[in-house]
Write an enzyme that holds these catalytic residues in place. Structure first.
Site, PDB file in Angstrom:
ATOM      1  N   ARG A 159       0.849  -1.191   0.000  1.00 15.75           N
ATOM      2  CA  ARG A 159       0.000   0.000   0.000  1.00 15.75           C
ATOM      3  C   ARG A 159       0.880   1.235   0.000  1.00 15.75           C
ATOM      4  O   ARG A 159       1.769   1.351   0.848  1.00 15.75           O
ATOM      5  CB  ARG A 159      -0.890  -0.040   1.257  1.00 15.75           C
ATOM      6  CG  ARG A 159      -1.866   1.090   1.353  1.00 15.75           C
ATOM      7  CD  ARG A 159      -2.789   0.935   2.560  1.00 15.75           C
ATOM      8  NE  ARG A 159      -2.215   1.448   3.780  1.00 15.75           N
ATOM      9  CZ  ARG A 159      -2.909   1.719   4.889  1.00 15.75           C
ATOM     10  NH1 ARG A 159      -4.205   1.468   4.915  1.00 15.75           N
ATOM     11  NH2 ARG A 159      -2.326   2.183   5.957  1.00 15.75           N
ATOM     12  N   THR A 214      -1.013   7.706  -1.081  1.00 19.79           N
ATOM     13  CA  THR A 214      -2.267   7.623  -1.858  1.00 19.79           C
ATOM     14  C   THR A 214      -3.208   6.553  -1.305  1.00 19.79           C
ATOM     15  O   THR A 214      -4.388   6.538  -1.664  1.00 19.79           O
ATOM     16  CB  THR A 214      -1.960   7.267  -3.320  1.00 19.79           C
ATOM     17  OG1 THR A 214      -1.385   5.943  -3.346  1.00 19.79           O
ATOM     18  CG2 THR A 214      -0.985   8.235  -3.945  1.00 19.79           C
ATOM     19  N   ASP A 261       1.434  -1.953  12.346  1.00 19.30           N
ATOM     20  CA  ASP A 261       1.796  -2.414  11.000  1.00 19.30           C
ATOM     21  C   ASP A 261       2.132  -3.902  11.064  1.00 19.30           C
ATOM     22  O   ASP A 261       3.150  -4.291  11.632  1.00 19.30           O
ATOM     23  CB  ASP A 261       2.992  -1.603  10.482  1.00 19.30           C
ATOM     24  CG  ASP A 261       3.272  -1.900   9.023  1.00 19.30           C
ATOM     25  OD1 ASP A 261       3.482  -3.086   8.684  1.00 19.30           O
ATOM     26  OD2 ASP A 261       3.257  -0.970   8.208  1.00 19.30           O
ATOM     27  N   ASP A 318       5.525  -5.033   9.539  1.00 23.98           N
ATOM     28  CA  ASP A 318       6.680  -4.624  10.360  1.00 23.98           C
ATOM     29  C   ASP A 318       6.768  -5.460  11.640  1.00 23.98           C
ATOM     30  O   ASP A 318       7.850  -5.826  12.073  1.00 23.98           O
ATOM     31  CB  ASP A 318       6.563  -3.143  10.742  1.00 23.98           C
ATOM     32  CG  ASP A 318       6.831  -2.211   9.564  1.00 23.98           C
ATOM     33  OD1 ASP A 318       7.079  -2.717   8.452  1.00 23.98           O
ATOM     34  OD2 ASP A 318       6.788  -0.983   9.761  1.00 23.98           O
TER      35      ASP A 318
HETATM   36  C1  PRP Z   1      -0.771  -4.140   4.802  1.00 28.52           C
HETATM   37  C2  PRP Z   1      -1.674  -5.342   5.006  1.00 28.52           C
HETATM   38  C3  PRP Z   1      -2.592  -5.285   3.811  1.00 28.52           C
HETATM   39  C4  PRP Z   1      -2.750  -3.780   3.600  1.00 28.52           C
HETATM   40  C5  PRP Z   1      -4.076  -3.363   4.169  1.00 28.52           C
HETATM   41  O1  PRP Z   1       0.229  -4.433   3.897  1.00 28.52           O
HETATM   42  O2  PRP Z   1      -0.955  -6.527   5.128  1.00 28.52           O
HETATM   43  O3  PRP Z   1      -2.063  -5.883   2.651  1.00 28.52           O
HETATM   44  O4  PRP Z   1      -1.679  -3.139   4.316  1.00 28.52           O
HETATM   45  O5  PRP Z   1      -4.362  -2.028   3.878  1.00 28.52           O
HETATM   46  P1  PRP Z   1      -5.582  -1.616   2.930  1.00 28.52           P
HETATM   47  O6  PRP Z   1      -6.747  -2.456   3.329  1.00 28.52           O
HETATM   48  O7  PRP Z   1      -5.770  -0.161   3.269  1.00 28.52           O
HETATM   49  O8  PRP Z   1      -5.176  -1.827   1.508  1.00 28.52           O
HETATM   50  P2  PRP Z   1       1.321  -3.341   3.462  1.00 28.52           P
HETATM   51  O9  PRP Z   1       0.872  -2.634   2.252  1.00 28.52           O
HETATM   52  O10 PRP Z   1       1.707  -2.518   4.647  1.00 28.52           O
HETATM   53  O11 PRP Z   1       2.548  -4.249   3.016  1.00 28.52           O
HETATM   54  P3  PRP Z   1       3.428  -5.320   3.846  1.00 28.52           P
HETATM   55  O12 PRP Z   1       2.559  -6.510   4.067  1.00 28.52           O
HETATM   56  O13 PRP Z   1       4.571  -5.579   2.941  1.00 28.52           O
HETATM   57  O14 PRP Z   1       3.863  -4.692   5.145  1.00 28.52           O
HETATM   58  N1  URA Z   2      -1.735  -2.112   7.267  1.00 34.27           N
HETATM   59  C1  URA Z   2      -1.308  -2.558   8.483  1.00 34.27           C
HETATM   60  O1  URA Z   2      -0.356  -3.350   8.572  1.00 34.27           O
HETATM   61  N2  URA Z   2      -1.953  -2.124   9.574  1.00 34.27           N
HETATM   62  C2  URA Z   2      -2.997  -1.290   9.526  1.00 34.27           C
HETATM   63  O2  URA Z   2      -3.546  -0.953  10.591  1.00 34.27           O
HETATM   64  C3  URA Z   2      -3.422  -0.828   8.261  1.00 34.27           C
HETATM   65  C4  URA Z   2      -2.782  -1.276   7.148  1.00 34.27           C
END
Ligand code: PRP
Ligand code: URA
Length: 211
Positions: free
Chosen positions: A103, A107, A201, A204
């Site tokens: 994400r 944006t 997160d 993370d």
């Molecule tokens: C996180 C999570 C989802 C997304 C959710 O991933 O694991 O994929 O955010 O957010 P949304 O519903 O607003 O789209 P992230 O994009 O942080 O990537 P990561 O798993 O690599 O940390």
């Molecule tokens: N992605 C995450 O990992 N945590 C949140 O709370 C939202 C998006």
């Protein structure tokens, strides 16, 4: 779209420890896996089976086995990887495809940076796993990807979700056959579109901050 929210004290107990900011990554990873297995039990309630004849030490009988083609599990990389073992524990004969999505934190749009999925998903039961359904953008894009390959039976398993995420999913899914299984439905999103109270997160906390 059918929405199932887990209603089990073990799920709530494990979620409480998972949410706690003091929980270290090793425990966090273990809890994500355990929670996924608990949610997978609900998510696989309608998994397709076919009958099979076997003989016990006492008598012949009829049982069931998972139908072919095998179900497909799709973790959304990164955080979805933390749920993969929890899913394959219950579906050991499933195949696994991968979608890498990130994400954009400005944006809030998902960017797809990796894909390894069968070209034709018609007739396949698909199980998408990602711990967080926040705005819903990432999960909606992942499921659209599966629809574009012919999938018509998709179950998404998330540890936490929001009303905003569910609305976005409903809009995208329309009349398609989609089930959403959540460990909990949280209050909503904060100004950064993080889930409240959430767990922070997920990527993370599983794997550390890499950017
Ligand atoms: C996180 C999570 C989802 C997304 C959710 O991933 O694991 O994929 O955010 O957010 P949304 O519903 O607003 O789209 P992230 O994009 O942080 O990537 P990561 O798993 O690599 O940390
Ligand atoms: N992605 C995450 O990992 N945590 C949140 O709370 C939202 C998006």
């Amino acid at each position: 779209m059918r929405v199932v929210i887990a209603d089990h004290p073990l799920v709530t107990h494990k979620l409480t420890v998972l949410r706690d900011e003091r929980t270290p990554p090793a425990t966090f990873r273990l809890l994500i896996e355990e929670l996924t297995t608990l949610l997978a039990y609900e998510a696989t309630r309608d998994v397709r089976v076919e009958s099979v004849e076997i003989t016990t030490p006492v008598a012949p009988t009829t049982g069931v086995r998972l139908s072919r083609p095998a179900p497909l599990i799709v973790p959304i990389i990164r955080a979805g990887l933390g749920m993969l073992e929890g899913m394959v524990k219950l579906l050991p004969t499933a195949e696994v495809g991968f979608l890498g999505m990130k994400r954009d934190e400005t944006t809030l749009q998902p960017e797809t940076y990796a894909e390894r999925l069968p070209e034709d998903l018609s007739g396949r039961q698909c199980f998408v796993v990602d711990p967080m359904l926040a705005t819903g953008g990432s999960l909606a894009a992942a499921i659209q990807f599966l629809f574009d390959r012919g999938a018509d039976d998709v179950t998404a398993v998330c540890i936490l979700g929001t009303p905003e995420g569910i609305s976005a999913m409903r809009e995208m899914v329309g009349e398609h056959n989609v089930t959403l299984v959540l460990g909990a439905l949280d209050q909503g999103l904060n100004e950064q579109a993080y889930i409240v109270p959430g767990l922070g997160d997920a990527g993370d906390r599983l794997y550390g901050t890499v950017d």
